[in-house]
Design a protein around this motif. Structure first.
Motif, mmCIF file in Angstrom:
data_model
loop_
_atom_site.group_PDB
_atom_site.id
_atom_site.type_symbol
_atom_site.label_atom_id
_atom_site.label_comp_id
_atom_site.label_asym_id
_atom_site.label_seq_id
_atom_site.Cartn_x
_atom_site.Cartn_y
_atom_site.Cartn_z
ATOM 1 N N ARG A 39 3.971 5.438 -5.571
ATOM 2 C CA ARG A 39 3.515 6.057 -7.311
ATOM 3 C C ARG A 39 2.562 6.816 -8.061
ATOM 4 O O ARG A 39 2.230 7.223 -8.141
ATOM 5 N N MET A 40 1.233 6.731 -6.975
ATOM 6 C CA MET A 40 0.433 7.841 -7.731
ATOM 7 C C MET A 40 1.080 9.452 -6.944
ATOM 8 O O MET A 40 0.541 10.261 -8.141
ATOM 9 N N ASP B 275 3.906 1.233 -1.332
ATOM 10 C CA ASP B 275 4.727 1.677 -2.644
ATOM 11 C C ASP B 275 3.226 2.195 -3.426
ATOM 12 O O ASP B 275 3.601 3.537 -4.215
ATOM 13 N N ASP B 276 2.016 1.735 -3.251
ATOM 14 C CA ASP B 276 0.856 2.014 -4.683
ATOM 15 C C ASP B 276 0.946 3.568 -3.718
ATOM 16 O O ASP B 276 0.948 4.383 -5.134
ATOM 17 N N ASP C 21 0.829 -1.570 -0.051
ATOM 18 C CA ASP C 21 -0.396 -0.164 -0.262
ATOM 19 C C ASP C 21 1.453 1.217 0.278
ATOM 20 O O ASP C 21 0.632 2.140 -0.244
ATOM 21 N N PHE D 44 -3.172 3.361 -12.247
ATOM 22 C CA PHE D 44 -3.864 4.929 -11.538
ATOM 23 C C PHE D 44 -4.268 5.344 -12.904
ATOM 24 O O PHE D 44 -4.754 7.109 -12.112
ATOM 25 N N GLN E 227 -3.613 -2.671 -8.931
ATOM 26 C CA GLN E 227 -2.690 -1.963 -9.629
ATOM 27 C C GLN E 227 -1.665 -2.590 -10.732
ATOM 28 O O GLN E 227 -1.312 -2.300 -11.942
#
Length: 458
Positions: free
Chosen positions: A293-294, A289-290, A287, A417, A412
């Motif tokens: 990245r977002m 990492d997401d 989470d 995204f 993902q």
């Protein structure tokens, strides 16, 4: 859903104007059309008035000659009148004297001779007072070119004049045609120069707008020329400064938010290590990492191509080779063909990001991906073909919009995204290129990128 009907074909005027898509060309076309119409109408009216003047002049000369014959005959004794009438004959006029009139009103081409009679009476009322008869020759009534004019003398005798209609001579206004043509040509040249002078500031506005999109710097336009142009330039310069200020404020705010968010994300990564459950630890790390990245992708999209990276010569084929080699190392070989090199002016990292996003999208959804680079004039065309599910034509515009995911799941590894395509589109357009998506007839998606060899174009 009802089928969409084909749009109606463009009108003749629409097709004609489509060939003149610049303001200068359309203005010249309208000016040329207007000058041509006025030119033809003026020549036509001039020719009609000239013919009328010639006809009136000819009728006046004929009336003077008839009056001269009448006066000469009536002044001599009856026994000499025939000789005098004969002596005054000549050309289209054959005069004789007699005790009775020979002319009879009417006959072939009567309307033509009657109109002549009316004009003669208007020119010389004296003829009408003593009597004037115009009609066809009794002995030659079958010839419409012959008329007989009978003029009554004071002693009730008549002068009978045979008239052969003269050939109608067309008056050619060569001088007027040349003069008006030169005037029309001069007006056209002046119109072209005037329109070019008036539209030059518009070209400067377009150049400044495109330059402002490609760079962060504001290039003020000179506030010179007519009042309207000065006002427009001042408004444009003010708009540039306001937009640049808004973009800078937004970028700084997002950078600050990114920095502030990454700090607690980094602290959370350290604290995750203290969690005993490995499954929970891995889920929290994913989470985080997401989230990171977002944040990175959102900032990249908002910056678009407005990075600090300098323009330099880059090889598009070399960039694609690096991308395809990276996927090959991960067990996803990608075919690369076409030109051995394609050198253009651009930003290396930005182009690598854009092309990488497009190739990555193809790899996510397809089993086979082929990439090729070709030249089209002064442009390079990059095509990325895959055999995946593709994108429906109705969804192409949505796919180019930020934060739109056509893949409904939140996985993902496939959905992302919704920023890959918008980022790629912004970077490519910032280089003066275009990005298009097309559903292939054999299945899959065809992505076409067109990039100018010289980099961003005006």
């Amino acid at each position: 859903m009802s089928p969409v009907s084909d749009p109606p074909p463009p009108s003749l005027l629409g097709r004609l104007l489509a060939r003149f898509d610049s303001l200068t060309a359309r203005t010249v076309f309208v000016v040329l059309l207007g000058i041509g119409i006025v030119h033809v109408v003026s020549l036509w009216t001039y020719q009609i008035s000239l013919d009328r003047e010639v006809a009136l002049s000819s009728d006046a000369r004929l009336a003077d000659r008839l009056l001269a014959i009448k006066r000469a005959v009536m002044r001599v004794p009856p026994e000499e009148r025939e000789a005098v009438a004969h002596d005054m004959s000549g050309g289209t006029v054959d005069a004789h004297w007699s005790r009775a009139e020979h002319a009879v009103a009417g006959g072939p081409d009567a309307a033509r001779w009657e109109s002549l009679g009316q004009r003669l009476r208007e020119v010389l009322p004296e003829l009408a007072e003593e009597g004037l008869v115009i009609g066809a020759n009794r002995r030659g009534a079958d010839d419409p070119h012959l008329a007989l004019i009978s003029i009554r003398l004071p002693d009730q005798s008549w002068v009978n004049i045979g008239l052969v209609a003269p050939p109608i001579r067309s008056t050619h206004a060569h001088g007027a045609l040349l003069s008006t043509s030169l005037m029309a040509f001069g007006a056209l040249v002046v119109s072209i120069l005037l329109v070019g002078w008036l539209t030059r500031p518009m070209s400067a506005f377009a150049e400044a707008a495109k330059g402002f999109y490609r760079t962060k710097s504001v290039t003020p336009l000179p506030e010179t020329g007519p009042r309207e142009v000065r006002d427009l330039a001042a408004a444009f310069n003010d708009m540039q400064r306001r937009i640049a200020s808004l973009i800078d404020d937004r970028t700084q705010a997002l950078a600050a938010v990114s920095h502030d968010l990454k700090t607690p994300i980094t602290r959370l990564r350290f604290r995750v290590e203290d969690i005993a459950d490995s499954g929970t630890r891995a889920a929290i790390a994913a989470d985080l990492d997401d989230m990171e990245r977002m944040i990175d992708q959102t900032l990249a999209y908002l910056r678009g191509d407005r990075a600090e990276e300098e323009m330099r010569s880059v090889d598009v084929v070399a960039i694609l080779q690096t991308i395809t080699d990276d996927f090959a190392d991960r067990g996803r070989p990608i075919g690369l063909g076409g030109l051995p090199s394609a050198v253009m002016a651009g930003r290396h990292l930005a182009l690598k990001r854009a092309l990488g996003n497009l190739v990555e999208n193809a790899v996510k959804y397809a089993g086979t991906v082929d990439v090729a680079v070709h030249r089209d004039g002064d442009r390079f065309v990059v095509s990325i073909l895959d055999d995946g599910p593709g994108i429906a034509p109705a969804d192409v515009d949505r796919a180019m919009s930020p934060f739109v995911r056509l893949e409904p799941s939140r996985n993902q590894s496939t959905g992302g995204f919704g920023l890959g395509l918008p980022i790629a589109k912004a970077i490519i357009e910032g280089h003066g290129g275009t990005l298009s998506l097309l559903q292939r007839s054999e299945g899959g998606l065809a992505v076409t990128i067109v990039l100018p060899e010289g980099g961003p174009v005006s």
